[in-house]
Design an enzyme around this catalytic site. Structure first.
Site, PDB file in Angstrom:
ATOM      1  N   HIS A 124     -87.060 -89.506   3.788  1.00 52.79           N
ATOM      2  CA  HIS A 124     -85.687 -89.533   3.074  1.00 52.79           C
ATOM      3  C   HIS A 124     -84.419 -89.550   3.876  1.00 52.79           C
ATOM      4  CE1 HIS A 124     -88.622 -89.166  -0.174  1.00 52.79           C
ATOM      5  NE2 HIS A 124     -88.400 -87.807  -0.346  1.00 52.79           N
ATOM      6  N   HIS A 179     -88.556 -92.698  -2.506  1.00 59.53           N
ATOM      7  CA  HIS A 179     -87.954 -92.816  -3.881  1.00 59.53           C
ATOM      8  C   HIS A 179     -86.532 -92.653  -3.544  1.00 59.53           C
ATOM      9  CE1 HIS A 179     -88.139 -88.588  -3.830  1.00 59.53           C
ATOM     10  NE2 HIS A 179     -87.119 -88.727  -4.607  1.00 59.53           N
TER      11      HIS A 179
HETATM   12  C1  BG6 Z   1     -89.924 -85.274  -2.468  1.00 56.48           C
HETATM   13  C2  BG6 Z   1     -90.428 -84.028  -1.963  1.00 56.48           C
HETATM   14  O1  BG6 Z   1     -90.239 -86.478  -1.970  1.00 56.48           O
HETATM   15  O2  BG6 Z   1     -88.607 -85.268  -2.689  1.00 56.48           O
HETATM   16  C3  BG6 Z   1     -89.996 -82.887  -2.515  1.00 56.48           C
HETATM   17  O3  BG6 Z   1     -91.852 -84.181  -1.451  1.00 56.48           O
HETATM   18  C4  BG6 Z   1     -88.602 -82.965  -2.835  1.00 56.48           C
HETATM   19  O4  BG6 Z   1     -90.299 -81.750  -1.813  1.00 56.48           O
HETATM   20  C5  BG6 Z   1     -88.451 -84.193  -3.421  1.00 56.48           C
HETATM   21  O5  BG6 Z   1     -88.386 -81.826  -3.688  1.00 56.48           O
HETATM   22  C6  BG6 Z   1     -86.751 -84.190  -3.614  1.00 56.48           C
HETATM   23  O6  BG6 Z   1     -86.111 -85.421  -4.497  1.00 56.48           O
HETATM   24  P1  BG6 Z   1     -84.866 -85.561  -5.431  1.00 56.48           P
HETATM   25  O7  BG6 Z   1     -85.171 -87.015  -5.792  1.00 56.48           O
HETATM   26  O8  BG6 Z   1     -85.200 -84.435  -6.361  1.00 56.48           O
HETATM   27  O9  BG6 Z   1     -83.833 -85.094  -4.490  1.00 56.48           O
END
Ligand code: BG6
Length: 490
Positions: free
Chosen positions: A237, A175
């Site tokens: 990420h 994402h």
């Molecule tokens: C997710 C993780 O992929 O990304 C979570 O599993 C994390 O642990 C999250 O909190 C963070 O995403 P964002 O968009 O809130 O920075």
């Protein structure tokens, strides 16, 4: 581009991701009039319940995730009308006729299967969809993380899913790639001539990529305890962000042109040996502390925690990319839960000036620094040296700032809204290809092995801090500091 009509089947339809992110994102796109009038959402779950009962749960659990200002009761009712609930045991082919019964058969209809389930179910779901005659050449499958827990399991997922779907039908979600700020990084690098000539070892001293979270693991202890920060955030990420910072200009933004370049970065990451690992990777686990002024327990004392857990809630890595462009430039990656601030940013630090023509010594010049802020605000900050007004030539650091929310007042799209639209448009650029996924696991695997087999514990850090002191020492060895450590006290 208008979307063509679709049936979107959501496995894990009653789960946390569906309720928190996917259904609110689809509602937002419906509100923006992106969804065709007859498009349908088929939510699949294990529990026996009627569509009416399921919609009660959607009202209770998904609706609160829609900002009040975006909520419209009539629109919500028409969105809910698109939803049908099907109870099915994903493992059991005999239960699939319930799904077949509600799916439309019209040729030309887009059919998307979104697997927001534990990855252990991916193989069975794909096989059962094929056996039930539901998956065809026109279908698409979306895979949610975790996409494996090591290289072997990631390969297995690729193989299992690949037996039913062609690579061009598989959308592996990260994402972070759907975030506006990340796409802006592409625009910054490849829509301007300004930075590209400097974007290399001759001019860049180091790059820091930070994703810091104030939140803990919430109600996800079951998942997190078997995952940890390396698997949960760094393997996907952070490495994806690193790829976008470091990749060569792709020929176009077509999926394979971009993914070929990202793959090259992953393949040129310097491999760790046991000796270099101990020097370049820090793992930490939070102990009790204060976040945002409120006391929080240690990770080992969180509800359902293992009191002797060795799972890391923080990881920092000093990586290097063995290419002509980047040889010798350290890339520091770090992420942690229960940190001092909620923030995601990329800091590109340029080299110091080679010689000072002013009375001030070279050392008093702050090297130029470009900060690309992804969260919570999206923006760019560029540090320059400027003359202070008045007599004499005294230079001082100043900051050029660009706040994207101020600049573009148009409504924002959440990452899932953007990525769901891309799935429905059949646009693969922002999704990981199988070889990228495997290359990322290949690079992190020695770290996982080292932690598993060596007698080393995560280093404790206080909740609400910036992580273990060893992480400052990691970057300090190169004579550098993490950005927040280098900022003047306010
Ligand atoms: C997710 C993780 O992929 O990304 C979570 O599993 C994390 O642990 C999250 O909190 C963070 O995403 P964002 O968009 O809130 O920075």
């Amino acid at each position: 581009m208008a979307l063509s009509d679709f049936d979107l089947v959501l496995f894990g339809g009653g789960g946390d991701l569906a309720m928190r992110k996917l259904l609110p994102a689809l509602y937002a796109r419906d509100r923006a009039k992106d969804l065709p009038a007859s498009a349908r959402l088929i939510c699949v779950g294990r529990h026996e319940s009627s569509t009416a009962q399921f919609l009660d749960a959607v009202n209770e659990t998904a609706r609160p995730h829609i900002p009040e200002a975006n909520f419209d009761a009539a629109l919500w009712a028409s969105f809910c009308n698109r939803i049908t609930y099907v109870a099915l045991d994903a493992d059991d082919l005999a239960t699939y006729p319930a799904l077949t019964a509600v799916m439309r058969r019209d040729p030309g209809l887009t059919r998307v299967f979104y697997l927001a389930t534990p990855p252990g179910l991916f193989a069975h779901i794909c096989q059962n969809l094929a056996a039930a005659g539901l998956a065809n050449d026109q279908s698409r499958v979306v895979l949610e993380k975790p996409l494996g827990r090591d290289l072997a399991s990631a390969k297995q997922i690729n193989k299992d899913v690949g037996e039913v779907f062609a690579e061009s039908q598989i959308f592996r979600i990260d994402h972070y790639l759907g975030k506006e700020g990340v796409q802006n990084l592409l625009a910054l690098r490849f829509g301007n001539v300004l930075f590209e000539p400097l974007w290399r070892r001759e001019w860049i001293s180091d790059v820091q990529i930070t994703i810091a979270e104030e939140i803990g693991v919430g109600n996800r202890m079951g998942y997190y305890e078997n995952s940890g920060a390396l698997r949960d955030m760094l393997q996907n990420h952070l490495l994806q962000l690193l790829c976008i910072v470091a990749m060569e200009p792709p020929l176009t933004v077509t999926p394979d042109a971009v993914r070929d370049e990202k793959l090259k970065v992953l393949k040129s990451l310097k491999r760790f040996t046991h000796t270099t690992l101990a020097q370049n990777v820090i793992r930490g686990q939070y102990r009790a502390g204060h976040v945002g002024g409120a006391p929080v327990p240690a990770y080992r004392k969180e509800p359902d925690a293992n009191p002797a857990s060795r799972t890391e809630t923080y990881v920092a890595v000093r990586a290097e990319i063995d290419t002509w462009r980047w040889a010798g430039v350290p890339f520091y990656l770090r992420t942690g839960k229960r940190m001092a601030d909620q923030l995601a940013e990329i800091v590109v630090r340029f080299k110091p000036i080679p010689h000072s023509i002013f009375a001030q010594p070279t050392g008093s010049f702050q090297p130029n620094c470009l900060v690309i802020r992804l969260q919570p605000d999206e923006g760019l900050h560029l540090n320059l040296m400027a003359k202070t007004p008045g007599d004499g030539m005294r230079l001082k650091p100043v900051e050029l700032e660009l706040d994207f929310r101020e600049t573009f007042k148009t409504p924002r799209m959440d990452a899932y809204e953007r990525l769901l639209l891309d799935v429905l448009r059949n646009q693969l650029t922002l999704f990981m290809r199988s070889d990228e996924l495997e290359a990322a696991w290949e690079w992190v695997e020695p770290i996982l092995d080292f932690w598993e087999h060596e007698d080393n514990e995560p280093i404790p850090y206080t909740a609400g801090s910036w992580g273990p002191a060893a992480a400052s020492a990691l970057i300090g060895r190169d004579g550098l500091q993490w950005r927040e450590e280098a900022l003047p006290e306010v």
